[in-house]
Design a protein around this motif. Sequence first.
Motif, PDB file in Angstrom:
ATOM      1  N   SER A 207     -17.458 -11.582  81.558  1.00  0.00           N
ATOM      2  CA  SER A 207     -17.357 -10.167  81.190  1.00  0.00           C
ATOM      3  C   SER A 207     -18.224  -9.896  79.975  1.00  0.00           C
ATOM      4  N   THR A 208     -18.429  -8.625  79.699  1.00  0.00           N
ATOM      5  CA  THR A 208     -19.190  -8.238  78.517  1.00  0.00           C
ATOM      6  C   THR A 208     -18.284  -7.846  77.356  1.00  0.00           C
ATOM      7  N   ASP A 209     -16.964  -7.988  77.540  1.00  0.00           N
ATOM      8  CA  ASP A 209     -16.024  -7.674  76.459  1.00  0.00           C
ATOM      9  C   ASP A 209     -15.158  -8.885  76.143  1.00  0.00           C
ATOM     10  N   SER A 210     -15.286  -9.379  74.921  1.00  0.00           N
ATOM     11  CA  SER A 210     -14.562 -10.583  74.518  1.00  0.00           C
ATOM     12  C   SER A 210     -13.055 -10.355  74.436  1.00  0.00           C
ATOM     13  N   SER A 211     -12.628  -9.115  74.224  1.00  0.00           N
ATOM     14  CA  SER A 211     -11.185  -8.844  74.167  1.00  0.00           C
ATOM     15  C   SER A 211     -10.538  -9.098  75.522  1.00  0.00           C
ATOM     16  N   CYS A 212     -11.228  -8.722  76.594  1.00  0.00           N
ATOM     17  CA  CYS A 212     -10.722  -9.003  77.940  1.00  0.00           C
ATOM     18  C   CYS A 212     -10.659 -10.513  78.178  1.00  0.00           C
ATOM     19  N   LEU A 213     -11.694 -11.201  77.711  1.00  0.00           N
ATOM     20  CA  LEU A 213     -11.752 -12.645  77.909  1.00  0.00           C
ATOM     21  C   LEU A 213     -10.649 -13.362  77.144  1.00  0.00           C
ATOM     22  N   LEU A 214     -10.342 -12.879  75.954  1.00  0.00           N
ATOM     23  CA  LEU A 214      -9.242 -13.452  75.172  1.00  0.00           C
ATOM     24  C   LEU A 214      -7.922 -13.294  75.924  1.00  0.00           C
ATOM     25  N   GLN A 215      -7.710 -12.118  76.463  1.00  0.00           N
ATOM     26  CA  GLN A 215      -6.495 -11.835  77.226  1.00  0.00           C
ATOM     27  C   GLN A 215      -6.356 -12.774  78.420  1.00  0.00           C
ATOM     28  N   LEU A 216      -7.426 -12.926  79.175  1.00  0.00           N
ATOM     29  CA  LEU A 216      -7.380 -13.745  80.380  1.00  0.00           C
ATOM     30  C   LEU A 216      -7.330 -15.236  80.058  1.00  0.00           C
ATOM     31  N   GLN A 217      -8.053 -15.660  79.013  1.00  0.00           N
ATOM     32  CA  GLN A 217      -8.048 -17.067  78.642  1.00  0.00           C
ATOM     33  C   GLN A 217      -6.682 -17.506  78.138  1.00  0.00           C
ATOM     34  N   ALA A 218      -5.968 -16.594  77.489  1.00  0.00           N
ATOM     35  CA  ALA A 218      -4.611 -16.918  77.008  1.00  0.00           C
ATOM     36  C   ALA A 218      -3.691 -17.240  78.182  1.00  0.00           C
ATOM     37  N   TYR A 219      -3.806 -16.450  79.237  1.00  0.00           N
ATOM     38  CA  TYR A 219      -3.000 -16.718  80.429  1.00  0.00           C
ATOM     39  C   TYR A 219      -3.428 -18.032  81.087  1.00  0.00           C
ATOM     40  N   ILE A 220      -4.734 -18.248  81.169  1.00  0.00           N
ATOM     41  CA  ILE A 220      -5.261 -19.482  81.759  1.00  0.00           C
ATOM     42  C   ILE A 220      -4.776 -20.708  80.999  1.00  0.00           C
ATOM     43  N   ASP A 221      -4.854 -20.644  79.670  1.00  0.00           N
ATOM     44  CA  ASP A 221      -4.437 -21.782  78.842  1.00  0.00           C
ATOM     45  C   ASP A 221      -2.938 -22.046  78.956  1.00  0.00           C
ATOM     46  N   LYS A 222      -2.166 -20.982  78.977  1.00  0.00           N
ATOM     47  CA  LYS A 222      -0.704 -21.132  79.053  1.00  0.00           C
ATOM     48  C   LYS A 222      -0.288 -21.859  80.323  1.00  0.00           C
ATOM     49  N   HIS A 223      -0.993 -21.557  81.414  1.00  0.00           N
ATOM     50  CA  HIS A 223      -0.618 -22.129  82.713  1.00  0.00           C
ATOM     51  C   HIS A 223      -1.548 -23.262  83.141  1.00  0.00           C
ATOM     52  N   GLN A 224      -2.463 -23.648  82.243  1.00  0.00           N
ATOM     53  CA  GLN A 224      -3.368 -24.784  82.475  1.00  0.00           C
ATOM     54  C   GLN A 224      -4.072 -24.679  83.839  1.00  0.00           C
ATOM     55  N   LEU A 225      -4.746 -23.566  84.037  1.00  0.00           N
ATOM     56  CA  LEU A 225      -5.403 -23.289  85.307  1.00  0.00           C
ATOM     57  C   LEU A 225      -6.868 -23.750  85.283  1.00  0.00           C
ATOM     58  N   PRO A 226      -7.395 -24.135  86.436  1.00  0.00           N
ATOM     59  CA  PRO A 226      -8.760 -24.691  86.504  1.00  0.00           C
ATOM     60  C   PRO A 226      -9.838 -23.612  86.574  1.00  0.00           C
ATOM     61  N   ILE A 227      -9.926 -22.782  85.563  1.00  0.00           N
ATOM     62  CA  ILE A 227     -10.919 -21.720  85.500  1.00  0.00           C
ATOM     63  C   ILE A 227     -11.166 -21.409  84.028  1.00  0.00           C
ATOM     64  N   LYS A 228     -12.307 -20.839  83.719  1.00  0.00           N
ATOM     65  CA  LYS A 228     -12.674 -20.600  82.324  1.00  0.00           C
ATOM     66  C   LYS A 228     -13.291 -19.217  82.183  1.00  0.00           C
ATOM     67  N   THR A 229     -13.018 -18.553  81.065  1.00  0.00           N
ATOM     68  CA  THR A 229     -13.680 -17.280  80.782  1.00  0.00           C
ATOM     69  C   THR A 229     -14.925 -17.536  79.938  1.00  0.00           C
ATOM     70  N   ILE A 230     -15.929 -16.676  80.102  1.00  0.00           N
ATOM     71  CA  ILE A 230     -17.168 -16.842  79.349  1.00  0.00           C
ATOM     72  C   ILE A 230     -17.858 -15.489  79.203  1.00  0.00           C
ATOM     73  N   HIS A 231     -18.356 -15.221  78.003  1.00  0.00           N
ATOM     74  CA  HIS A 231     -19.022 -13.945  77.738  1.00  0.00           C
ATOM     75  C   HIS A 231     -20.382 -13.916  78.418  1.00  0.00           C
ATOM     76  N   LEU A 232     -20.778 -12.739  78.853  1.00  0.00           N
ATOM     77  CA  LEU A 232     -22.070 -12.552  79.499  1.00  0.00           C
ATOM     78  C   LEU A 232     -23.222 -13.132  78.674  1.00  0.00           C
ATOM     79  N   VAL A 233     -23.207 -12.892  77.366  1.00  0.00           N
ATOM     80  CA  VAL A 233     -24.265 -13.387  76.479  1.00  0.00           C
ATOM     81  C   VAL A 233     -24.329 -14.910  76.500  1.00  0.00           C
ATOM     82  N   ASP A 234     -23.163 -15.550  76.513  1.00  0.00           N
ATOM     83  CA  ASP A 234     -23.119 -17.015  76.517  1.00  0.00           C
ATOM     84  C   ASP A 234     -23.650 -17.585  77.836  1.00  0.00           C
ATOM     85  N   VAL A 235     -23.455 -16.838  78.921  1.00  0.00           N
ATOM     86  CA  VAL A 235     -24.024 -17.261  80.202  1.00  0.00           C
ATOM     87  C   VAL A 235     -25.547 -17.149  80.161  1.00  0.00           C
TER      88      VAL A 235
END
Length: 243
Positions: A207-235
């Motif tokens: 995504s291009t918004d880090s706030s969205c990525l923070l929200q989604l990564q928190a859920y991913i980390d809590k449930h230890q899911l095999p996926i990662k969030t990454i900012h468009l710029v970092d890609v």
Amino acid sequence: MNKVELFIPCFIDQLYPETAFNTVKLLERAGCEVIYNAEQTCCGQPAYNAGFWDEAKSIGLKFLNDYQDEFPIVAPSASCIGMVRNGYDDLFTNSMEHNRCRSIQKNIFEISDFLVNVLEKEYFGAELVGNAVYHDSCSALRECQIKDEPRRLLSHVGGLELLPMRDQETCCGFGGTFAVKFEGISAAMAEQKVKNALAVKADYIISTDSSCLLQLQAYIDKHQLPIKTIHLVDVLTSGWANI
């Protein structure tokens, strides 16, 4: 060489500094000379969204004074761009800062919008192997009308396959203070977004918004899911060492 002024939102400054540095690298590779005013702070969005418009106006006035209107102002955040372009209408219309505000509003850009529509550049030699979905943030899509630009940039990333997913344009549940005031609803919205990404076997949510990525990564980390969030710029700055 194009001169640009860089606006790094407080969210990225405090939580994702590497994205800020990558923004500079990306703009420089696009042929820009980057000007950074170290006195910059916030655009005033948190206060504005919470209803504290007097405080938001004070912060917004500092923002207007921190930048020139001679060069484009570029930021890796559609949320903050949306605030300046739209929220500042409420704060500065028919005020002493009216003309100054309008000048800044016309000259501020989210980075994918700037790269694609202003510089007309889409390829930066990035490489990232894997499958990904793109999350349209509410601010990018609804306030800044940014949809195709990130996808066009990502289509040139070597090794990356961009996949469609269900409810592509649905909110992730962050919404600033919404995530705090309505935690249960917010968490359920994040859960649905991540599950939709996992359903198409995505390795990354971009995504291009880090706030969205923070929200989604928190859920991913809590449930230890095999996926990662990454900012468009970092890609767009991935894999450069291999070139």
